[in-house]
Design an enzyme around this catalytic site. Structure first.
Site, PDB file in Angstrom:
ATOM      1  N   ASP A  11       1.373  -1.438  -0.108  1.00 57.78           N
ATOM      2  CA  ASP A  11      -0.140   0.389  -0.039  1.00 57.78           C
ATOM      3  C   ASP A  11       0.644   1.534   0.201  1.00 57.78           C
ATOM      4  OD1 ASP A  11      -1.952  -1.095  -0.008  1.00 57.78           O
ATOM      5  OD2 ASP A  11      -2.820  -1.157   2.642  1.00 57.78           O
ATOM      6  N   ASP A 130     -14.287  -6.556  -4.226  1.00 54.40           N
ATOM      7  CA  ASP A 130     -14.393  -7.153  -2.425  1.00 54.40           C
ATOM      8  C   ASP A 130     -15.222  -7.700  -2.410  1.00 54.40           C
ATOM      9  OD1 ASP A 130     -11.492  -5.745  -2.174  1.00 54.40           O
ATOM     10  OD2 ASP A 130     -12.636  -3.773  -1.568  1.00 54.40           O
TER      11      ASP A 130
END
Lengths: 250, 196
Positions: A11, A130
């Site tokens: 990230d 997701d």
């Protein structure tokens, strides 16, 4: 034999890796290029860099970072985060990314998948989904699992496949961060129903979880973040373990 | 040493430039006949669609320039396919350096996903590009079309069926996989090409 892939995910915020890492041997573990290089040397098969910066300035920094990654790392990498339109895809591919991952933008405007496939080829288009279990089945969520959508996981995955996605990156929000293993039932259904590779994401906490994602979930690749960043599972050791089980591993 | 990379409407050319730079070689990106002709080595990379790319090459006279090259030439991915006689992708007549057709993968079982994407092993038959390779090594592939095993096969890979991971004939070399994305093994293959 085609190998199952192990993919560390980094990230990135303002050009730096977020979520601490405890690599003592790295001069600067906050530098995504240094960390990516280390993973590449350790045997990572691909890398994913997710831009979590919200600002316009941050996007520019991320694009510059992608250029540095492309010039210094010799394995394929995917970039994601903040891709809304075809011009974002073009900018990142030009900077040297091999693939882009689209998530909420594709849910909001599914034609984006067709456009990417048509302009740059299916192989660059990773559709990230997701998912979360709800009383009526696996549902797609936005914003890291906070916002439910009206799309169900399996029908959306099929649609993405048909529109020209090259891969599906499925994260179970129920399993993410819990370290109790991947959502193998959902993975198995996706892998068996789709004609494109499926990347497992969310839930890795032990080497056995990777084994299960490949053997039970039939995943083509497994992605993880913290178990690699904190050195809990060194990649060479993980690959040795999986090879020992006769799973095809590079 | 002067290394030229054929400039045309293909994606991913820059990753080859970067890979060469990591080996200490500054390559020239060009579509100029004289520049290509005077280079010690020429690389013909590419990601794209066969018929569109062939059309572009013909319009820019690059088809004749490439087939006329006398120094070592390395085709990568689509580059390898375009060096063959014909491609099923867009029913395209190609450069014809290797007299073998390019075919589309036909999945036989559900696990046979197309494109063939990821790391797979190559077994070298011809040593030029694979000097020092004494066992199967993993390299990175992304493709939906393949070159069958033929008399010019320099390395073989199995996916759905055995196919040509690499070709070699005279001064022409080619790989279906991406050496520029294949880590340390890929760098050795590129170095072997530079050493020819």
């Amino acid at each position: 034999m085609l190998a199952k892939r192990i993919i560390p995910c980094l990230d990135i915020c303002n050009g730096r890796t977020v979520k601490g890492t405890n690599f003592v041997n790295l001069r600067d573990a906050g530098d995504p290029v240094e960390l990516g290089k280390l993973y590449s040397q350790q045997g990572a098969d691909e890398l994913v860099f997710l831009d979590i910066t919200a600002s316009f300035e941050g996007r520019k920094t991320f694009t510059e970072l992608v250029e540095r990654i492309a010039s210094e790392i010799s394995i394929p990498f995917t970039v994601g985060g903040g891709i809304h339109e075809l011009c974002d895809v073009e900018r990142l591919l030009k900077a040297g990314a091999d693939k882009v991952s689209v998530n909420s933008a594709a849910l909001k405007r599914p034609e984006l998948i067709d456009e990417i496939a048509l302009n740059f080829g299916s192989q660059v288009c990773v559709v990230a989904i997701d998912g979360k279990q709800t009383p009526d089945g696996w549902r797609c969520f936005l914003n890291g699992g906070r916002v439910p959508t009206d799309r169900m996981l399996f029908e959306w995955a099929h649609e993405a496949n048909e529109r020209g996605a090259g891969e599906i990156l499925f994260t179970s929000m129920d399993h993410d961060g819990v370290k109790q293993g991947y959502a193998n039932d959902a993975l198995e259904k996706l892998s068996n129903e789709l004609s494109i590779p499926v990347i497992a994401s969310g839930g890795a906490g032990a080497k056995e979880h990777f084994r299960d994602a490949f053997l039970l979930g039939n995943a083509d690749a497994a992605l993880a973040a913290s178990v690699f960043h904190f050195g809990e599972i060194p990649i060479p050791e993980l690959k040795q373990y999986l090879r020992g089980l006769n799973i095809p591993i590079r | 040493m002067k290394v030229a990379i054929v400039r045309y409407n293909a994606g991913n050319i820059h990753s080859v430039v970067h890979a060469l730079k990591r080996l200490g070689v500054e390559a020239v990106l060009t579509d100029d006949s004289a520049e290509l002709g005077s280079a010690d080595k020429v690389i013909f990379p590419g990601v794209g669609e066969a018929s569109t790319t062939m059309k572009y090459l013909k319009e820019h006279n690059l088809d004749k320039i490439i087939t006329g090259l006398r120094q070592p030439v390395l085709g990568i991915c689509l580059g390898q396919q375009l060096m063959c006689s014909h491609s099923e992708e867009g029913d395209a007549d190609c450069l014809g350096i290797f007299d073998v057709p390019v075919l589309k993968f036909q999945p036989e079982r559900h696990e046979d996903k197309v494109p063939h994407m990821g790391w797979n092993t190559i077994e070298a038959v011809d040593r030029s590009l694979f000097k020092g390779f004494d066992k199967p090594e993993f390299v990175y592939f992304v493709h939906s079309f393949y070159v069958p095993v033929c008399e010019w096969t320099a390395a073989e890979t199995r996916y759905i069926l055995p196919f040509s991971a690499s070709l070699h004939k005279d001064n022409f070399y080619a790989t279906q996989f991406h050496p520029e994305k294949s880590g340390a093994i890929g760098e050795r293959i590129l170095q072997n090409f530079l050493d020819i």
